[in-house]
Design a protein around this motif. Structure first.
Motif, mmCIF file in Angstrom:
data_model
loop_
_atom_site.group_PDB
_atom_site.id
_atom_site.type_symbol
_atom_site.label_atom_id
_atom_site.label_comp_id
_atom_site.label_asym_id
_atom_site.label_seq_id
_atom_site.Cartn_x
_atom_site.Cartn_y
_atom_site.Cartn_z
ATOM 1 N N ARG A 1 -1.699 -8.795 4.412
ATOM 2 C CA ARG A 1 -0.792 -7.774 4.895
ATOM 3 C C ARG A 1 -1.565 -6.513 5.255
ATOM 4 O O ARG A 1 -2.579 -6.168 4.645
ATOM 5 C CB ARG A 1 0.276 -7.441 3.846
ATOM 6 C CG ARG A 1 1.084 -8.634 3.366
ATOM 7 C CD ARG A 1 1.648 -9.478 4.522
ATOM 8 N NE ARG A 1 2.403 -8.690 5.470
ATOM 9 C CZ ARG A 1 3.690 -8.375 5.331
ATOM 10 N NH1 ARG A 1 4.353 -8.806 4.270
ATOM 11 N NH2 ARG A 1 4.319 -7.658 6.251
ATOM 12 N N LEU A 2 -1.067 -5.827 6.245
ATOM 13 C CA LEU A 2 -1.691 -4.605 6.739
ATOM 14 C C LEU A 2 -1.835 -3.577 5.620
ATOM 15 O O LEU A 2 -0.896 -3.320 4.877
ATOM 16 C CB LEU A 2 -0.824 -4.029 7.864
ATOM 17 C CG LEU A 2 -1.272 -2.757 8.558
ATOM 18 C CD1 LEU A 2 -2.499 -3.028 9.417
ATOM 19 C CD2 LEU A 2 -0.133 -2.202 9.417
ATOM 20 N N ASN A 3 -3.028 -2.997 5.474
ATOM 21 C CA ASN A 3 -3.205 -1.923 4.503
ATOM 22 C C ASN A 3 -3.659 -0.648 5.217
ATOM 23 O O ASN A 3 -3.772 -0.620 6.449
ATOM 24 C CB ASN A 3 -4.159 -2.321 3.376
ATOM 25 C CG ASN A 3 -5.575 -2.587 3.851
ATOM 26 O OD1 ASN A 3 -6.077 -1.929 4.772
ATOM 27 N ND2 ASN A 3 -6.241 -3.547 3.229
ATOM 28 N N LEU A 4 -3.909 0.403 4.462
ATOM 29 C CA LEU A 4 -4.184 1.698 5.066
ATOM 30 C C LEU A 4 -5.448 1.681 5.925
ATOM 31 O O LEU A 4 -5.512 2.373 6.937
ATOM 32 C CB LEU A 4 -4.314 2.773 3.983
ATOM 33 C CG LEU A 4 -4.440 4.204 4.515
ATOM 34 C CD1 LEU A 4 -3.133 4.659 5.148
ATOM 35 C CD2 LEU A 4 -4.841 5.174 3.416
ATOM 36 N N SER A 5 -6.446 0.890 5.551
ATOM 37 C CA SER A 5 -7.680 0.856 6.327
ATOM 38 C C SER A 5 -7.420 0.429 7.762
ATOM 39 O O SER A 5 -7.901 1.053 8.713
ATOM 40 C CB SER A 5 -8.688 -0.095 5.669
ATOM 41 O OG SER A 5 -9.122 0.415 4.437
ATOM 42 N N ALA A 6 -6.674 -0.658 7.927
ATOM 43 C CA ALA A 6 -6.363 -1.127 9.271
ATOM 44 C C ALA A 6 -5.430 -0.157 9.982
ATOM 45 O O ALA A 6 -5.546 0.056 11.198
ATOM 46 C CB ALA A 6 -5.741 -2.517 9.214
ATOM 47 N N LEU A 7 -4.510 0.434 9.238
ATOM 48 C CA LEU A 7 -3.586 1.395 9.850
ATOM 49 C C LEU A 7 -4.355 2.569 10.443
ATOM 50 O O LEU A 7 -4.151 2.956 11.614
ATOM 51 C CB LEU A 7 -2.587 1.884 8.810
ATOM 52 C CG LEU A 7 -1.506 2.844 9.326
ATOM 53 C CD1 LEU A 7 -0.507 2.099 10.194
ATOM 54 C CD2 LEU A 7 -0.785 3.519 8.160
ATOM 55 N N ASP B 1 0.857 -1.186 0.000
ATOM 56 C CA ASP B 1 0.000 0.000 0.000
ATOM 57 C C ASP B 1 0.891 1.234 0.000
ATOM 58 O O ASP B 1 1.565 1.529 0.998
ATOM 59 C CB ASP B 1 -0.915 -0.003 1.227
ATOM 60 C CG ASP B 1 -2.058 0.997 1.109
ATOM 61 O OD1 ASP B 1 -1.814 2.109 0.593
ATOM 62 O OD2 ASP B 1 -3.181 0.677 1.529
ATOM 63 N N GLU B 2 0.908 1.931 -1.129
ATOM 64 C CA GLU B 2 1.816 3.063 -1.320
ATOM 65 C C GLU B 2 1.536 4.233 -0.385
ATOM 66 O O GLU B 2 2.385 5.123 -0.211
ATOM 67 C CB GLU B 2 1.759 3.536 -2.775
ATOM 68 C CG GLU B 2 0.415 4.103 -3.224
ATOM 69 C CD GLU B 2 -0.618 3.067 -3.605
ATOM 70 O OE1 GLU B 2 -1.697 3.463 -4.068
ATOM 71 O OE2 GLU B 2 -0.350 1.864 -3.436
ATOM 72 N N ARG B 3 0.366 4.251 0.243
ATOM 73 C CA ARG B 3 0.004 5.361 1.127
ATOM 74 C C ARG B 3 0.559 5.209 2.539
ATOM 75 O O ARG B 3 0.712 6.185 3.268
ATOM 76 C CB ARG B 3 -1.518 5.486 1.186
ATOM 77 C CG ARG B 3 -2.179 5.759 -0.142
ATOM 78 C CD ARG B 3 -3.665 5.458 -0.101
ATOM 79 N NE ARG B 3 -3.928 4.035 0.114
ATOM 80 C CZ ARG B 3 -5.145 3.494 0.184
ATOM 81 N NH1 ARG B 3 -6.196 4.274 0.077
ATOM 82 N NH2 ARG B 3 -5.300 2.199 0.367
ATOM 83 N N MET B 4 0.831 3.981 2.938
ATOM 84 C CA MET B 4 1.209 3.732 4.325
ATOM 85 C C MET B 4 2.501 4.421 4.766
ATOM 86 O O MET B 4 2.550 5.000 5.850
ATOM 87 C CB MET B 4 1.264 2.232 4.579
ATOM 88 C CG MET B 4 -0.115 1.599 4.672
ATOM 89 S SD MET B 4 -0.070 -0.191 4.994
ATOM 90 C CE MET B 4 0.918 -0.271 6.467
#
Length: 268
Positions: free
Chosen positions: A199-205, A160-163
């Motif tokens: 894998r962790l993505n921005l939503s969970a972050l 996820d390029e935003r993380m």
């Protein structure tokens, strides 16, 4: 209390703790004079105050605002942007187009329902761990019972390029040391160790940040309402500036039909 007696108490009167408008005089917003006490707030801060009843720290709002910006993709192929663009090619009004696109942004997998479930999962996981469960047992039990890991895994790309952008800012703002954020990454490491593509993505972050900030799933869900909005407007405008129907047209020859064969209908 339910029934007619309960309804009678609310007939001909609005009982509210939220506020009221007094045209020609003033407006009350959660117990404050809107025009006298709250005009130093920006729009996002006022929204957050209206939702939570608390003046959310500027650092938290800045972090979430950055996440909003990094998620504003003006790509008409994306599910909600496509609705805005198709409305534009059909010559709908901007407000109707964007409202429709916002409505389907509640999608369970990609949209707002995802973060609602992720934050709820984090809160319940913390309760389970505090009650003595191990993280591995809790996760395996959740999956075994048919649970779906909101915020873990991503279609098309596993990264996820935003993380990195959000995490770097969180460190600068001193917001990267919360227990729920640590738990989110612990879950990510567990899935990696078991070979699962979750894998962790921005939503969970973002949901982990929300948990650390003390937001409820409903509060977070409402605060996320505008997260995709900035990317919708360009999609609508570009489609509306093209000839009607020019967005994603499909040739009849490209439609592959596998249904019931054509039937002969004799004349009456």
């Amino acid at each position: 209390m339910k029934g007619p007696a309960f309804l009678a108490e609310h007939t001909d009167v609005l009982r509210t703790k939220m506020g009221a408008a007094f045209p020609g005089s003033h407006a009350v917003f959660r117990g404050h004079d809107l025009h006298r006490d709250l005009m130093d707030m920006d729009w996002f801060a006022l929204c957050a105050f209206g939702i939570t009843g608390r003046k959310v720290p500027a650092t938290q709002l800045r972090l979430m605002s950055t996440a909003w910006v990094s998620s504003s993709y003006p790509d008409a192929r994306l599910w909600n942007n496509r609705v805005a663009a198709l409305a534009g090619t059909a010559r709908s009004t901007p407000n109707l187009a964007i409202s429709a696109a916002q409505a389907i942004s509640e999608a369970t997998i990609y949209g707002r329902g995802n973060e609602f479930r992720a934050l709820d999962f984090f809160l319940k996981t913390r309760q389970a761990l505090d009650a003595g469960a191990t993280l591995a047992d809790h996760l395996e039990g959740f999956l075994r019972e048919g649970g779906r890991m909101a915020g873990y895994g991503r279609p098309i790309s596993t990264s996820d390029e935003r993380m990195p952008l959000v995490l770097n800012l969180a460190r600068e703002l001193g917001l990267a040391d919360g227990p729920y954020l640590a738990m989110a990454f612990e879950i990510d490491r567990y899935f990696e160790s078991t070979g699962r593509p979750l894998r962790l993505n921005l939503s969970a972050l973002l949901s982990a940040f929300a948990a650390d900030f003390g937001w409820t799933p409903r509060e977070f869900n409402m605060l996320l309402f505008t997260a995709f909005l900035a990317g919708m407007h360009p999609c609508y405008l570009e489609a509306a500036d093209k000839p009607p129907g020019a967005l994603f047209p499909v040739r009849c020859a490209d439609v592959h039909y596998e249904g019931v064969a054509a039937r002969h209908w004799p004349p009456a």
